[in-house]
Design an enzyme around this catalytic site. Structure first.
Site, PDB file in Angstrom:
ATOM      1  N   ALA A  49       1.334  -1.256  -0.152  1.00 28.86           N
ATOM      2  CA  ALA A  49      -0.307  -0.288   0.078  1.00 28.86           C
ATOM      3  C   ALA A  49       1.179   1.392  -0.163  1.00 28.86           C
ATOM      4  O   ALA A  49       0.973   2.181  -0.431  1.00 28.86           O
ATOM      5  CB  ALA A  49      -1.039  -0.037   1.020  1.00 28.86           C
TER       6      ALA A  49
ATOM      7  N   ARG B 288     -11.681 -19.275   6.159  1.00 30.43           N
ATOM      8  CA  ARG B 288     -10.831 -19.793   7.002  1.00 30.43           C
ATOM      9  C   ARG B 288     -11.183 -19.669   7.857  1.00 30.43           C
ATOM     10  O   ARG B 288     -10.358 -20.742   9.410  1.00 30.43           O
ATOM     11  CB  ARG B 288      -9.975 -18.296   6.356  1.00 30.43           C
TER      12      ARG B 288
ATOM     13  N   SER C 150       3.644  -7.909   3.294  1.00 31.13           N
ATOM     14  CA  SER C 150       3.201  -8.038   1.538  1.00 31.13           C
ATOM     15  C   SER C 150       4.817  -8.930   0.779  1.00 31.13           C
ATOM     16  O   SER C 150       3.516  -9.081   0.563  1.00 31.13           O
ATOM     17  CB  SER C 150       3.281  -6.066   0.831  1.00 31.13           C
TER      18      SER C 150
END
Length: 525
Positions: free
Chosen positions: A14, A273, A41
């Site tokens: 980001a 999940r 990330s």
């Protein structure tokens, strides 16, 4: 004219997508806690979800996202993610980004849990995050200022507006940086837990900083635990075994090679999940060991080179066809409340990526929507900031100072925080345990401290302060939400989507009074 100065705290996808869009228009500075190579990330394996295939659509992707989020998502945010996400990924494709392709040059699309379609683009097999972030880091290295090894401490506030950030370096020297716009892109808070896929630096700093600045924090009780991390003998960071492995056919089995997910969900190993994670906890409670059976996947080391390499480093024989796995803290669905342009409730302060709560993930994030969120909402924030040409005030010169005296403070150790969070605020929660950890956290009385910089604590102490503050925010929100929904599971309130709750959200804002019993609000969106 003097360019506006934009400071971005954080060094994940980001942060660099935003910097890439802004550096030609603004003076961009990235400040990161340690190295730019330490962020979540870079660890993202599965890839990025986008409806680019002809038999797929943004609408189907929207449906899947809403369903995974237990309809707790903001529909407008999800529509932005899925529609604009498709267009943004197509831009990357047209720009020549090397997503993995088959022998005929067609982009390979994987499938993960709760997706109706194969829509996961990946790079380098299971190294998607690494390739995406490294590409931007290399591109921007000479175009922006990057300050490493300085942890953000607190916002510089002036007349109710954020005007910059105070930081502390590895020598415990303080620095003040002033700017027109401050963006928090610090990731989630997975390192608050004993078992996690997150980088050890991801301790919720941005959330603590925004909270102390007066920003709203919401939905922070919704923390996703990923079911498959590589089980090791040591505690702490566990390497992720991407959901893409199950997308290619791998299944969860016990020590007797018996599959068990049919007992828990119709989608078997590709169930949401939270369902898979709790199923594993149940099996372990029965005395079973859990393994990921991979022998049906051809050319495993070629498709998942990073995973096979990590197994070998840990002396785990993946060639046997079985990988031992364990659940762990993975992703924060809530965080700093923002609108769809990235603005927080504090003027001059913005948030993007996992640290922001755009309400796009609802109560449970759909697999591989995290990188897409970074790309989409960083671009939206960039569009907004590019329009803001005027400087908000004269930028002061940055300053550095080394305090000669420091105040003492009693704080829990990082290991203590992680162990208690895993025990009492982990995969399954109940009132008795939540009360225990809240009583323990309140004994330190840190979440109501209004100013940190003038106390001149050390870098380690400030990290502990941030962790303790965020731990209190999570635990106090979790005890207030008396229902089970998505990733938030209360064993004493097991029914899902309690009608009396509707879509009420727990909002927290900092109280200036030194009162540890901070009031909570539940508001209707």
């Amino acid at each position: 004219m003097t360019k506006q100065r934009v400071i971005i705290v954080g060094a994940g996808l980001a942060a660099f997508v935003l910097a890439d869009r802004l550096y030609k228009e603004k003076e961009v500075v990235i400040i990161t806690k340690e190295s730019i190579q330490q962020n979540n990330s870079l660890k993202a394996q599965g890839g990025v979800a986008a409806a680019i295939d002809t038999n797929d659509s943004a609408e189907i992707h929207r449906q899947d996202t809403m369903k995974a989020g237990v309809q707790y998502n903001d529909p407008s945010a999800v529509e932005v993610l899925t529609k604009e996400g498709t267009e943004r990924i197509k831009e990357w494709i047209h720009a020549g980004f090397p997503f993995d392709k088959d022998q005929y040059g067609k982009i390979l699309l994987g499938r993960e849990g709760a997706h109706q379609k194969r829509r996961i683009l990946h790079v380098g097999g299971d190294q998607s995050g690494k390739y995406l972030v490294s590409y931007l880091q290399e591109k921007l290295r000479k175009n922006i200022m990057i300050i490493e090894n300085e942890m953000a401490v607190e916002c510089i506030m002036w007349e109710g507006r954020c005007k910059g950030i105070n930081t502390i370096d590895n020598r415990d020297h303080y620095h003040s940086y002033y700017c027109d716009h401050l963006i928090l892109a610090t990731g989630g808070c997975g390192a608050l837990f004993e078992t996690t896929s997150n980088d050890r630096t991801v301790t919720g700093d941005g959330i603590a900083i925004a909270y102390k600045a007066g920003a709203r924090i919401e939905d922070i009780e919704f923390i996703q635990f990923h079911p498959t991390m590589l089980k090791q003998n040591s505690k702490g960071h566990h390497f992720l075994i991407s959901e893409a492995v199950r997308g290619e056919g791998a299944i969860l089995v016990d020590q007797n090679d018996i599959p068990f997910m049919a007992k828990y969900h119709k989608d078997l190993d590709l169930a949401p999940r939270d369902v898979v994670t709790r199923a594993m906890v149940t099996e372990e409670g029965l005395g079973n060991q859990v393994y990921l059976k991979i022998d049906m996947i051809e050319h495993f080391s070629e498709r998942f080179p990073q995973i096979s390499s990590l197994c070998e480093e840990m002396n785990i024989n993946w060639k046997s066809g079985y990988i031992p796995v364990i659940p762990g803290a993975h992703f924060l669905m809530g965080g700093i409340q923002t609108n769809l342009k990235g603005e927080t409730t504090v003027p001059g302060l913005y948030a993007v990526g996992e640290t922001a709560s755009t309400r796009v993930h609802g109560a449970n994030r759909l697999a591989s929507n995290s990188l897409l969120e970074c790309i989409v909402f960083a671009n939206r924030l960039a569009d907004w900031l590019i329009k803001k040409e005027e400087t908000t005030s004269i930028i002061q010169a940055s300053r550095s100072y080394n305090p000669s005296t420091r105040e003492c403070i009693d704080l829990p150790t990082i290991a203590e925080i992680q162990a208690k969070m895993m025990k009492y605020v982990g995969i399954e929660r109940e009132e008795k345990g939540l009360k225990k950890i809240l009583e323990w956290l309140r004994s330190y009385q840190v979440h109501h401290i209004s100013s940190i910089t003038d106390k001149f604590y050390s870098k380690k102490q400030i990290e502990q302060l941030h962790m303790t503050t965020v731990a209190w925010l999570i635990a106090s929100s979790a005890i207030e939400r008396k229902e089970s929904r998505g990733a938030h599971y209360r064993s004493d309130y097991p029914s899902k989507n309690d009608e009396q709750w509707g879509n009420r959200r727990i909002i927290r804002t900092f109280q200036q009074k030194a009162n540890i019993n901070v009031s909570n609000q539940a508001i209707e969106r």
